[in-house]
Design a protein around this motif. Structure first.
Motif, mmCIF file in Angstrom:
data_model
loop_
_atom_site.group_PDB
_atom_site.id
_atom_site.type_symbol
_atom_site.label_atom_id
_atom_site.label_comp_id
_atom_site.label_asym_id
_atom_site.label_seq_id
_atom_site.Cartn_x
_atom_site.Cartn_y
_atom_site.Cartn_z
ATOM 1 N N ASP A 47 0.819 -1.209 0.000
ATOM 2 C CA ASP A 47 0.000 0.000 0.000
ATOM 3 C C ASP A 47 0.858 1.267 0.000
ATOM 4 N N ALA A 48 2.075 1.143 0.519
ATOM 5 C CA ALA A 48 2.961 2.297 0.616
ATOM 6 C C ALA A 48 4.410 1.834 0.508
ATOM 7 N N VAL A 49 5.235 2.688 -0.066
ATOM 8 C CA VAL A 49 6.671 2.422 -0.183
ATOM 9 C C VAL A 49 7.420 3.473 0.630
ATOM 10 N N ILE A 50 8.319 3.013 1.485
ATOM 11 C CA ILE A 50 9.196 3.927 2.225
ATOM 12 C C ILE A 50 10.587 3.809 1.621
ATOM 13 N N ASP A 51 11.136 4.939 1.225
ATOM 14 C CA ASP A 51 12.277 4.961 0.313
ATOM 15 C C ASP A 51 13.345 5.940 0.795
ATOM 16 N N PHE A 52 14.406 5.400 1.400
ATOM 17 C CA PHE A 52 15.594 6.192 1.734
ATOM 18 C C PHE A 52 16.725 5.646 0.865
ATOM 19 N N ASP A 60 12.989 5.751 -10.291
ATOM 20 C CA ASP A 60 12.589 4.425 -10.780
ATOM 21 C C ASP A 60 11.469 3.841 -9.919
ATOM 22 N N ILE A 61 11.593 3.999 -8.619
ATOM 23 C CA ILE A 61 10.578 3.472 -7.700
ATOM 24 C C ILE A 61 9.255 4.207 -7.900
ATOM 25 N N ALA A 62 9.319 5.524 -8.117
ATOM 26 C CA ALA A 62 8.100 6.298 -8.365
ATOM 27 C C ALA A 62 7.396 5.827 -9.635
ATOM 28 N N HIS A 63 8.157 5.479 -10.670
ATOM 29 C CA HIS A 63 7.563 4.928 -11.891
ATOM 30 C C HIS A 63 6.864 3.603 -11.589
ATOM 31 N N ALA A 64 7.504 2.769 -10.773
ATOM 32 C CA ALA A 64 6.888 1.498 -10.404
ATOM 33 C C ALA A 64 5.605 1.729 -9.608
ATOM 34 N N CYS A 65 5.618 2.728 -8.728
ATOM 35 C CA CYS A 65 4.417 3.080 -7.957
ATOM 36 C C CYS A 65 3.303 3.554 -8.897
ATOM 37 N N ALA A 66 3.664 4.369 -9.884
ATOM 38 C CA ALA A 66 2.667 4.887 -10.826
ATOM 39 C C ALA A 66 2.029 3.753 -11.618
ATOM 40 N N ASP A 67 2.841 2.829 -12.088
ATOM 41 C CA ASP A 67 2.321 1.704 -12.867
ATOM 42 C C ASP A 67 1.402 0.828 -12.015
ATOM 43 N N GLU A 68 1.824 0.545 -10.785
ATOM 44 C CA GLU A 68 1.008 -0.291 -9.910
ATOM 45 C C GLU A 68 -0.283 0.421 -9.524
ATOM 46 N N GLY A 69 -0.209 1.716 -9.279
ATOM 47 C CA GLY A 69 -1.407 2.474 -8.946
ATOM 48 C C GLY A 69 -2.423 2.470 -10.075
ATOM 49 N N GLU A 70 -1.937 2.599 -11.291
ATOM 50 C CA GLU A 70 -2.837 2.558 -12.440
ATOM 51 C C GLU A 70 -3.474 1.182 -12.593
ATOM 52 N N ALA A 71 -2.715 0.142 -12.298
ATOM 53 C CA ALA A 71 -3.236 -1.215 -12.428
ATOM 54 C C ALA A 71 -4.368 -1.478 -11.440
ATOM 55 N N ARG A 72 -4.268 -0.897 -10.243
ATOM 56 C CA ARG A 72 -5.290 -1.167 -9.233
ATOM 57 C C ARG A 72 -6.340 -0.064 -9.124
ATOM 58 N N GLY A 73 -6.146 1.042 -9.855
ATOM 59 C CA GLY A 73 -7.142 2.099 -9.896
ATOM 60 C C GLY A 73 -7.088 3.083 -8.753
ATOM 61 N N LYS A 74 -6.014 3.115 -8.003
ATOM 62 C CA LYS A 74 -5.834 4.107 -6.933
ATOM 63 C C LYS A 74 -4.337 4.289 -6.703
ATOM 64 N N PRO A 75 -3.923 5.503 -6.356
ATOM 65 C CA PRO A 75 -2.480 5.757 -6.261
ATOM 66 C C PRO A 75 -1.837 5.108 -5.045
ATOM 67 N N LEU A 76 -0.603 4.676 -5.216
ATOM 68 C CA LEU A 76 0.202 4.210 -4.086
ATOM 69 C C LEU A 76 0.816 5.415 -3.379
ATOM 70 N N LEU A 96 5.458 12.733 -12.194
ATOM 71 C CA LEU A 96 4.743 11.570 -11.675
ATOM 72 C C LEU A 96 3.768 11.911 -10.563
ATOM 73 N N THR A 97 3.713 13.167 -10.157
ATOM 74 C CA THR A 97 2.894 13.515 -8.997
ATOM 75 C C THR A 97 1.396 13.481 -9.277
ATOM 76 N N ASP A 98 1.007 13.359 -10.536
ATOM 77 C CA ASP A 98 -0.421 13.210 -10.825
ATOM 78 C C ASP A 98 -0.843 11.740 -10.825
ATOM 79 N N ARG A 99 0.119 10.836 -10.557
ATOM 80 C CA ARG A 99 -0.178 9.396 -10.556
ATOM 81 C C ARG A 99 0.218 8.712 -9.257
ATOM 82 N N VAL A 100 0.973 9.410 -8.402
ATOM 83 C CA VAL A 100 1.481 8.826 -7.163
ATOM 84 C C VAL A 100 1.269 9.825 -6.021
ATOM 85 N N THR A 101 0.956 9.332 -4.842
ATOM 86 C CA THR A 101 0.862 10.178 -3.651
ATOM 87 C C THR A 101 2.253 10.249 -3.027
#
Length: 252
Positions: A47-52, A60-76, A96-101
């Protein structure tokens, strides 16, 4: 949000990644994925990614979040503590901020974010022609960016207080400079050594007196705890760009 949230942890073999995993385990959260450089990023269970990590990896991780969010219909929710961003990297993330929180902060400490408010107020009240501002920071010898993300946050708070542009007021290195200090500049002094976790001070200096506002980090878990709180706040929010001031309610 409840304890049923599932987390992915980027940079899992690093110091901060280990600290995040430790706090998640202590609090009973489910870790759906712990990954590092070279690993496959499968966010289908998170549901959420913590990234340090680093800006490059975070994009790259944000792109993966965007793709997964689109697949499930809600942003990660993507919580980013990476520092040392270049303008081009900032721009890549912005797309990417229009596809990821995205909640991004140079420091997830509650104390540091409170300190920012105090610095802003002091800078607004103390006239630039009489008071110099210097941001001092110390970190361990393995830290690669300087000034630190936290130092830049504090410098930005001072610039906002003075209603100036930090890019124009900042003096981040004095090697080769000659002559006296220019009124209105915001200086940065950097120390790198040993295992220092994080020391930050903002010095306001006049001819007659000095005011110092400071924060010391004693344990990396304080950053991990702040990042987890940011994730709890972000899950379910609309896609967009947020920071800890939003999480703490300082931005209204």
């Amino acid at each position: 949000m409840t304890q049923t949230l599932r987390f992915a942890v980027a940079g899992a073999r690093g110091r901060m990644g280990q600290a995040v995993l430790k706090v998640l385990t202590e609090r009973g959260f489910e870790v759906a994925l712990a990954f590092d450089k070279g690993d496959v990023i499968d966010l289908s269970g998170a549901d959420a990614v913590i990234d340090f990590t680093t800006p490059y990896a975070s994009i790259d991780i944000a792109h993966a979040c965007a793709d997964e969010g689109e697949a499930r219909g809600k942003p990660l929710a993507h919580i980013i503590g990476s520092t040392g961003w270049m303008p081009a990297e900032e721009q890549s993330l912005k797309t990417l901020t229009d596809r990821v929180t995205i909640v991004r902060a140079g420091n997830f400490s509650l104390g540091v974010n409170m300190l920012m408010g105090l610095v802003k107020q002091a800078a607004a009240k103390l006239p630039a022609e009489d008071w110099d501002i210097e941001v001092l920071e110390a970190h361990h010898k393995r830290k690669v960016d300087a000034p630190s993300g936290t130092a830049l946050m504090l410098g930005q708070a001072a610039a906002i207080g003075r209603e100036v542009d930090l890019g124009e007021a900042k003096v981040a290195a004095r090697d080769g400079l000659t002559g006296q200090r220019v009124d209105g500049t915001i200086g940065f002094s950097v120390i790198r050594g040993g295992g220092v976790i994080g020391e930050h001070s903002v010095l306001f200096a006049s001819e007659d007196e000095i005011i110092t506002l400071s924060h010391s980090a004693r344990d990396r878990t304080l950053f991990a705890r702040g990042a987890i709180e940011a994730a709890l706040w972000a899950v379910g929010k609309s896609a967009g760009a947020y920071d800890m001031q939003d999480v703490l309610g300082f931005n209204g």
